[in-house]
Scaffold this motif. Structure first.
Motif, PDB file in Angstrom:
ATOM      1  N   ALA A  24     -16.557 -12.307   7.091  1.00 23.47           N
ATOM      2  CA  ALA A  24     -16.951 -11.402   6.012  1.00 23.47           C
ATOM      3  C   ALA A  24     -17.519 -10.137   6.648  1.00 23.47           C
ATOM      4  CB  ALA A  24     -17.972 -12.073   5.108  1.00 23.47           C
ATOM      5  N   GLY A  25     -17.069  -8.989   6.191  1.00 21.37           N
ATOM      6  CA  GLY A  25     -17.425  -7.710   6.794  1.00 21.37           C
ATOM      7  C   GLY A  25     -16.389  -7.232   7.798  1.00 21.37           C
ATOM      8  N   GLY A  26     -15.439  -8.123   8.157  1.00 19.34           N
ATOM      9  CA  GLY A  26     -14.376  -7.772   9.097  1.00 19.34           C
ATOM     10  C   GLY A  26     -13.223  -7.058   8.398  1.00 19.34           C
ATOM     11  N   LYS A  27     -12.283  -6.615   9.184  1.00 19.96           N
ATOM     12  CA  LYS A  27     -11.144  -5.862   8.671  1.00 19.96           C
ATOM     13  C   LYS A  27      -9.867  -6.703   8.680  1.00 19.96           C
ATOM     14  CE  LYS A  27     -12.911  -1.331   9.854  1.00 19.96           C
ATOM     15  NZ  LYS A  27     -13.207  -0.923   8.508  1.00 19.96           N
ATOM     16  N   VAL A  28      -8.999  -6.416   7.701  1.00 20.20           N
ATOM     17  CA  VAL A  28      -7.688  -7.042   7.595  1.00 20.20           C
ATOM     18  C   VAL A  28      -6.672  -5.910   7.496  1.00 20.20           C
ATOM     19  CG1 VAL A  28      -6.183  -8.456   6.154  1.00 20.20           C
ATOM     20  CG2 VAL A  28      -8.563  -9.115   6.471  1.00 20.20           C
ATOM     21  N   LYS A  29      -5.620  -5.997   8.299  1.00 23.67           N
ATOM     22  CA  LYS A  29      -4.586  -4.972   8.292  1.00 23.67           C
ATOM     23  C   LYS A  29      -3.255  -5.586   7.866  1.00 23.67           C
ATOM     24  CE  LYS A  29      -4.230  -1.705  11.538  1.00 23.67           C
ATOM     25  NZ  LYS A  29      -3.901  -1.049  12.840  1.00 23.67           N
ATOM     26  N   ALA A  30      -2.663  -5.013   6.819  1.00 22.08           N
ATOM     27  CA  ALA A  30      -1.320  -5.403   6.371  1.00 22.08           C
ATOM     28  C   ALA A  30      -0.345  -4.385   6.950  1.00 22.08           C
ATOM     29  CB  ALA A  30      -1.238  -5.412   4.853  1.00 22.08           C
ATOM     30  N   ILE A  31       0.767  -4.878   7.473  1.00 24.19           N
ATOM     31  CA  ILE A  31       1.741  -4.015   8.139  1.00 24.19           C
ATOM     32  C   ILE A  31       3.079  -4.100   7.416  1.00 24.19           C
ATOM     33  CG2 ILE A  31       2.992  -3.608  10.300  1.00 24.19           C
ATOM     34  CD1 ILE A  31       0.506  -4.833  11.728  1.00 24.19           C
ATOM     35  N   TRP A  32       3.696  -2.960   7.194  1.00 23.11           N
ATOM     36  CA  TRP A  32       5.024  -2.867   6.598  1.00 23.11           C
ATOM     37  C   TRP A  32       5.996  -2.329   7.638  1.00 23.11           C
ATOM     38  CZ3 TRP A  32       0.653  -2.266   3.854  1.00 23.11           C
ATOM     39  CH2 TRP A  32       0.572  -2.921   2.629  1.00 23.11           C
ATOM     40  N   LYS A  33       7.197  -2.850   7.663  1.00 20.03           N
ATOM     41  CA  LYS A  33       8.236  -2.323   8.557  1.00 20.03           C
ATOM     42  C   LYS A  33       8.853  -1.068   7.973  1.00 20.03           C
ATOM     43  CE  LYS A  33       9.441  -6.518  10.889  1.00 20.03           C
ATOM     44  NZ  LYS A  33      10.456  -7.141  11.663  1.00 20.03           N
ATOM     45  N   TRP A  35       8.584   1.618   4.179  1.00 19.13           N
ATOM     46  CA  TRP A  35       8.116   1.949   2.843  1.00 19.13           C
ATOM     47  C   TRP A  35       8.669   3.319   2.502  1.00 19.13           C
ATOM     48  CZ3 TRP A  35       6.926  -0.377  -1.310  1.00 19.13           C
ATOM     49  CH2 TRP A  35       6.367   0.308  -2.381  1.00 19.13           C
ATOM     50  N   THR A  36       9.092   3.543   1.241  1.00 21.32           N
ATOM     51  CA  THR A  36       9.792   4.783   0.908  1.00 21.32           C
ATOM     52  C   THR A  36       9.223   5.568  -0.268  1.00 21.32           C
ATOM     53  OG1 THR A  36      11.327   3.539  -0.480  1.00 21.32           O
ATOM     54  CG2 THR A  36      11.991   3.906   1.801  1.00 21.32           C
ATOM     55  N   HIS A  37       8.135   5.122  -0.895  1.00 18.72           N
ATOM     56  CA  HIS A  37       7.650   5.777  -2.109  1.00 18.72           C
ATOM     57  C   HIS A  37       6.268   6.404  -1.901  1.00 18.72           C
ATOM     58  CE1 HIS A  37      11.019   3.745  -3.873  1.00 18.72           C
ATOM     59  NE2 HIS A  37      10.494   2.554  -3.624  1.00 18.72           N
ATOM     60  N   ALA A  38       6.146   7.687  -2.278  1.00 14.60           N
ATOM     61  CA  ALA A  38       4.901   8.420  -2.049  1.00 14.60           C
ATOM     62  C   ALA A  38       3.920   8.349  -3.215  1.00 14.60           C
ATOM     63  CB  ALA A  38       5.210   9.886  -1.731  1.00 14.60           C
ATOM     64  N   GLN A  39       4.392   8.050  -4.431  1.00 16.09           N
ATOM     65  CA  GLN A  39       3.501   8.069  -5.588  1.00 16.09           C
ATOM     66  C   GLN A  39       3.199   6.652  -6.058  1.00 16.09           C
ATOM     67  OE1 GLN A  39       6.431  10.135  -5.850  1.00 16.09           O
ATOM     68  NE2 GLN A  39       5.277  11.848  -5.030  1.00 16.09           N
ATOM     69  N   ASP A  85      -0.025   6.999   2.025  1.00 14.25           N
ATOM     70  CA  ASP A  85      -0.653   6.601   3.295  1.00 14.25           C
ATOM     71  C   ASP A  85       0.160   5.497   3.968  1.00 14.25           C
ATOM     72  OD1 ASP A  85      -2.635   8.417   2.655  1.00 14.25           O
ATOM     73  OD2 ASP A  85      -4.182   6.907   2.297  1.00 14.25           O
ATOM     74  N   VAL A  86       0.651   4.536   3.165  1.00  8.78           N
ATOM     75  CA  VAL A  86       1.494   3.474   3.722  1.00  8.78           C
ATOM     76  C   VAL A  86       2.819   4.064   4.204  1.00  8.78           C
ATOM     77  CG1 VAL A  86       2.725   1.321   3.204  1.00  8.78           C
ATOM     78  CG2 VAL A  86       0.397   1.666   2.340  1.00  8.78           C
ATOM     79  N   LEU A  87       3.379   5.016   3.462  1.00  9.35           N
ATOM     80  CA  LEU A  87       4.613   5.681   3.875  1.00  9.35           C
ATOM     81  C   LEU A  87       4.455   6.331   5.251  1.00  9.35           C
ATOM     82  CD1 LEU A  87       7.501   6.772   3.161  1.00  9.35           C
ATOM     83  CD2 LEU A  87       6.347   8.696   2.068  1.00  9.35           C
ATOM     84  N   LYS A  88       3.330   6.986   5.473  1.00  7.74           N
ATOM     85  CA  LYS A  88       3.077   7.674   6.750  1.00  7.74           C
ATOM     86  C   LYS A  88       2.735   6.711   7.881  1.00  7.74           C
ATOM     87  CE  LYS A  88      -0.169  10.354   5.399  1.00  7.74           C
ATOM     88  NZ  LYS A  88      -1.253  11.301   5.228  1.00  7.74           N
ATOM     89  N   ASN A  89       1.906   5.705   7.589  1.00 10.01           N
ATOM     90  CA  ASN A  89       1.334   4.859   8.645  1.00 10.01           C
ATOM     91  C   ASN A  89       1.968   3.479   8.777  1.00 10.01           C
ATOM     92  OD1 ASN A  89      -0.653   6.896   9.083  1.00 10.01           O
ATOM     93  ND2 ASN A  89      -1.783   6.110   7.334  1.00 10.01           N
TER      94      ASN A  89
END
Length: 180
Positions: A24-33, A35-39, A85-89
């Motif tokens: 608890a208090g730690g970070k979780v990172k989800a990764i996508w190979k 993504w194409t939508h900005a809105q 942000d997901v589209l960029k990163n």
């Protein structure tokens, strides 16, 4: 797809052979190979399992948001969105609330693509987390939702026309974020 479709929960499944530990208090990172939508918003939800993961199906009004990002600056047709942000990163990182009680949880990352008027696209995936720590916090009341169906299909956060609307603000659908 409708917000009430069963696949909105975890894209069709809630149990896997693997789980990840996080304090608890730690970070979780989800990764996508890809993504194409900005809105659209990014929303991160959790669900406390009553026991082991095999018997944890995500049912009932027990889902709560720990993170979200909608639109931070107009226009709605722009790129100041969580999904941009997901589209960029190609990842999204969230912090598990530090006061959250230890236990087995499902974590659900949802990308809600809003680039087509009145045709929301729900992209949700779940993972299993073993939360550790000494916290005792558990959200209740207005912080909890049932998935599928966490908001009505007519919710402005779901039906917004990002290209035709003159709105300058946006509120993601569902309950507010619980931070402990």
């Amino acid at each position: 797809m409708m917000v009430t479709d069963k696949k909105v929960m975890c894209n069709g499944g809630t149990s896997a052979d693997l789980s990840a530990p996080v304090k608890a208090g730690g970070k979780v990172k989800a990764i996508w190979k890809q993504w194409t939508h900005a809105q659209g918003p990014v929303m991160v939800w959790m669900y406390k399992c009553a026991g082991d993961f095999k018997s944890c199906d995500g049912s009932g009004k027990k889902w709560f948001k720990i993170d979200e990002k909608g639109m931070t600056a107009p226009p709605l047709s722009g790129t100041a969105w969580g999904t941009n942000d997901v589209l960029k990163n190609l990842y999204w990182e969230s912090t598990i609330p530090s006061s959250l009680a230890a236990g087995n949880y499902l974590i659900r990352h949802e990308l809600l693509a809003l680039h087509q008027a009145n045709t929301p696209q729900f992209y949700a995936e779940c993972a299993q987390l073993q939360v550790t720590g000494s916290g005792s916090g558990q959200p209740s009341g207005d912080f909890l939702a049932t998935i599928p169906g966490y908001a009505p299909q007519s919710d402005p956060g779901i039906t917004v026309d990002t290209y035709g609307s003159k709105a300058t603000t946006y509120t993601p659908p569902g309950p507010k974020v619980w931070s402990g």
